[in-house]
Design a protein around this motif. Structure first.
Motif, PDB file in Angstrom:
ATOM      1  N   UNK A  38       6.890 123.782  32.822  1.00 60.11           N
ATOM      2  CA  UNK A  38       7.314 123.398  34.165  1.00 60.11           C
ATOM      3  C   UNK A  38       7.808 124.623  34.923  1.00 60.11           C
ATOM      4  N   UNK A  39       7.206 124.913  36.060  1.00 61.14           N
ATOM      5  CA  UNK A  39       7.636 126.001  36.930  1.00 61.14           C
ATOM      6  C   UNK A  39       8.530 125.435  38.031  1.00 61.14           C
ATOM      7  N   UNK A  40       9.589 126.161  38.351  1.00 63.62           N
ATOM      8  CA  UNK A  40      10.542 125.723  39.369  1.00 63.62           C
ATOM      9  C   UNK A  40      10.437 126.642  40.592  1.00 63.62           C
ATOM     10  N   UNK A  41      10.196 126.020  41.763  1.00 61.85           N
ATOM     11  CA  UNK A  41      10.016 126.753  43.010  1.00 61.85           C
ATOM     12  C   UNK A  41      11.173 126.426  43.951  1.00 61.85           C
ATOM     13  N   UNK A  42      11.949 127.449  44.328  1.00 56.43           N
ATOM     14  CA  UNK A  42      13.071 127.294  45.247  1.00 56.43           C
ATOM     15  C   UNK A  42      12.622 127.684  46.652  1.00 56.43           C
ATOM     16  N   UNK A  43      12.883 126.824  47.641  1.00 61.23           N
ATOM     17  CA  UNK A  43      12.569 127.141  49.037  1.00 61.23           C
ATOM     18  C   UNK A  43      13.860 127.478  49.777  1.00 61.23           C
ATOM     19  N   UNK A  44      13.863 128.604  50.472  1.00 63.66           N
ATOM     20  CA  UNK A  44      15.053 129.035  51.211  1.00 63.66           C
ATOM     21  C   UNK A  44      14.975 128.671  52.689  1.00 63.66           C
ATOM     22  N   UNK A  45      13.791 128.290  53.158  1.00 64.90           N
ATOM     23  CA  UNK A  45      13.611 127.819  54.537  1.00 64.90           C
ATOM     24  C   UNK A  45      12.700 126.599  54.500  1.00 64.90           C
TER      25      UNK A  45
ATOM     26  N   UNK B 136      12.168 122.456  45.248  1.00 71.90           N
ATOM     27  CA  UNK B 136      13.386 121.947  45.871  1.00 71.90           C
ATOM     28  C   UNK B 136      14.072 123.059  46.659  1.00 71.90           C
ATOM     29  N   UNK B 137      14.932 122.658  47.610  1.00 75.51           N
ATOM     30  CA  UNK B 137      15.687 123.633  48.401  1.00 75.51           C
ATOM     31  C   UNK B 137      16.990 124.031  47.715  1.00 75.51           C
ATOM     32  N   UNK B 138      17.341 123.336  46.645  1.00 76.60           N
ATOM     33  CA  UNK B 138      18.506 123.696  45.849  1.00 76.60           C
ATOM     34  C   UNK B 138      18.155 123.489  44.377  1.00 76.60           C
ATOM     35  N   UNK B 139      18.294 124.538  43.588  1.00 71.62           N
ATOM     36  CA  UNK B 139      18.061 124.439  42.144  1.00 71.62           C
ATOM     37  C   UNK B 139      18.589 125.697  41.475  1.00 71.62           C
ATOM     38  N   UNK B 140      18.818 125.610  40.189  1.00 74.63           N
ATOM     39  CA  UNK B 140      19.241 126.774  39.416  1.00 74.63           C
ATOM     40  C   UNK B 140      18.062 127.305  38.624  1.00 74.63           C
TER      41      UNK B 140
ATOM     42  N   UNK C 288      11.779 129.883  38.977  1.00 75.09           N
ATOM     43  CA  UNK C 288      10.760 130.855  38.577  1.00 75.09           C
ATOM     44  C   UNK C 288      10.257 131.636  39.783  1.00 75.09           C
ATOM     45  N   UNK C 289      10.260 130.996  40.944  1.00 70.41           N
ATOM     46  CA  UNK C 289       9.781 131.646  42.163  1.00 70.41           C
ATOM     47  C   UNK C 289      10.554 131.132  43.365  1.00 70.41           C
ATOM     48  N   UNK C 290      10.571 131.953  44.412  1.00 66.42           N
ATOM     49  CA  UNK C 290      11.218 131.594  45.673  1.00 66.42           C
ATOM     50  C   UNK C 290      10.195 131.701  46.785  1.00 66.42           C
ATOM     51  N   UNK C 291      10.169 130.686  47.663  1.00 71.31           N
ATOM     52  CA  UNK C 291       9.400 130.769  48.897  1.00 71.31           C
ATOM     53  C   UNK C 291      10.377 130.903  50.055  1.00 71.31           C
ATOM     54  N   UNK C 292      10.126 131.872  50.930  1.00 68.86           N
ATOM     55  CA  UNK C 292      11.086 132.198  51.984  1.00 68.86           C
ATOM     56  C   UNK C 292      10.334 132.543  53.262  1.00 68.86           C
TER      57      UNK C 292
END
Length: 387
Positions: free
Chosen positions: A1-8, A26-30, A33-37
């Motif tokens: 499972x890959x976790x993708x954090x969105x900052x916008x 999700x926009x909030x997670x600990x 693996x990657x961030x989309x911004x």
């Protein structure tokens, strides 16, 4: 499972790239693996150790600490060209607004008072103040011939303008796309001396900050137009205001309002609208989403700002992705560890960029934890992933 954090807020079409069961977005997670911004400032952000990649849904990456990411073995991606048409349209609009004095004329028309006969009389009396010029009689200078600059140059040629371009780092691919009628300048100063209007499509760094200053403005043709849809600090604002006051500049068109620019008659300052279209936001999100997914799942690198491009079709049973400092014998040390574990290499690629090297290695058998730990322990290795 890959976790993708969105900052916008990211376009849903971009997030659809992670729509299957192997991803959590999700926009909030600990421990993502990657961030989309998009525009969120990441310079003061605590970077989790789990982070493997950052995707900027746009072209500029000034809001991302690139060097710090490289030191942590984090790949940074952007979406060059995905918003090129949107910015091109804004530049063309800006050229027309400035050439025909449209903002000033519109403001004049909105303030007319009296009955229709009085308004018509005022229009005929006042319109001569807003007489402008036509684009086919002018020369446009384009500094930066990447995805956006090439589209701007080609569109200006179709409008009948003479176009002069400058980009010492232009790629072969962009050169193929450029209209054959675009002339080449040998320097920024050479370009500025030859054009009536100039537009910039370059990143902001120590070499481009205040590229347009008082000396260069003084050497331009009197009555020139400066268009800035790149970054605000590429242009020295105080020098521009002085040039406008003296008549050296006809107009300054930009995407970066400020208190200093407010209320200036010959300034057209827009609220950072260059890439603000639904199409551009979707294109950027889709492109960077595809790049992140391919990197996480296959290790392939497309449009990274800190890693070389590496694309390798799968061959073998397992794949190893290694990011390391570009030092002598790194490939030899990695191969030695694999050899000690009796792991045979089927295919590999090693490329480097700005002191960072990246390796994709396909092998015949599974890569065990001991081999992965051995490679991670090599001095200079920044990140090891078994895919």
């Amino acid at each position: 499972m890959y976790k993708i954090l969105t900052l916008n807020n990211i376009s849903p079409k971009g997030l659809d790239q992670f729509g299957h069961e192997h991803y959590e977005v999700a926009s909030e997670m600990s421990q993502p693996d990657a961030i989309m911004v998009r525009s969120a400032n990441m310079h003061d952000m605590d970077i989790p150790g789990s982070l493997k990649a950052v995707g900027r849904a746009g072209a500029g990456v000034n809001n991302i600490p690139i060097d710090a990411m490289s030191e942590r073995g984090v790949a940074v991606f952007n979406a060059p060209g995905a918003n090129a048409n949107a910015v091109k349209e804004m530049v063309l609009a800006g050229m027309l607004l400035a050439a025909r004095n449209i903002p000033q004329a519109w403001d004049y028309a909105r303030q007319l008072e009296g009955d229709d006969a009085s308004v018509h009389k005022q229009v005929e009396a006042g319109k001569k103040k807003y007489a402008g010029f036509e684009l086919p009689s002018r020369t446009l200078g384009v500094v930066g011939l990447g995805a956006i600059g090439v589209q701007v140059a080609n569109a200006a040629r179709l409008l009948g303008m003479r176009v002069v371009g400058y980009d010492p780092h232009m790629t072969v691919n962009r050169a193929w796309q450029l209209n054959a009628g675009v002339e080449q300048a040998v320097s920024v100063d050479d370009l500025l001396n030859r054009c009536d209007m100039v537009t910039f499509h370059i990143p902001l760094n120590d070499h481009t900050r205040h590229l347009i200053n008082s000396d260069r403005l003084h050497n331009m043709k009197r009555g020139s137009v400066v268009l800035n849809f790149a970054r605000d600090e590429i242009v020295d604002e105080q020098a521009v205001l002085a040039a406008l006051a003296s008549g050296q500049l006809h107009a300054y068109v930009c995407d970066f309002p400020s208190n200093g620019l407010k209320g200036q008659d010959r300034v057209i300052a827009l609220p950072h609208l260059g890439a603000s279209t639904s199409e551009a936001e979707e294109n950027c999100a889709i492109m960077v989403g595809e790049q992140l997914r391919d990197y996480l799942e296959n290790g392939n690198v497309r449009n990274s700002v800190n890693l070389p491009e590496v694309i390798l079709p799968r061959a073998g049973k397992s794949r190893l992705a290694v990011m390391n400092r570009n030092r002598p014998d790194m490939v030899g040390q990695i191969s030695h560890v694999l050899g000690q574990s009796n792991i045979n290499i089927v295919h590999m690629v090693n490329e480097s960029r700005n002191g960072i090297a990246y390796n994709l290695i396909d092998v015949e058998d599974e890569i065990d934890e001991e081999a992965a730990r051995g490679i991670a322990g090599i001095d200079g290795v920044l990140r090891v992933r078994v895919l």
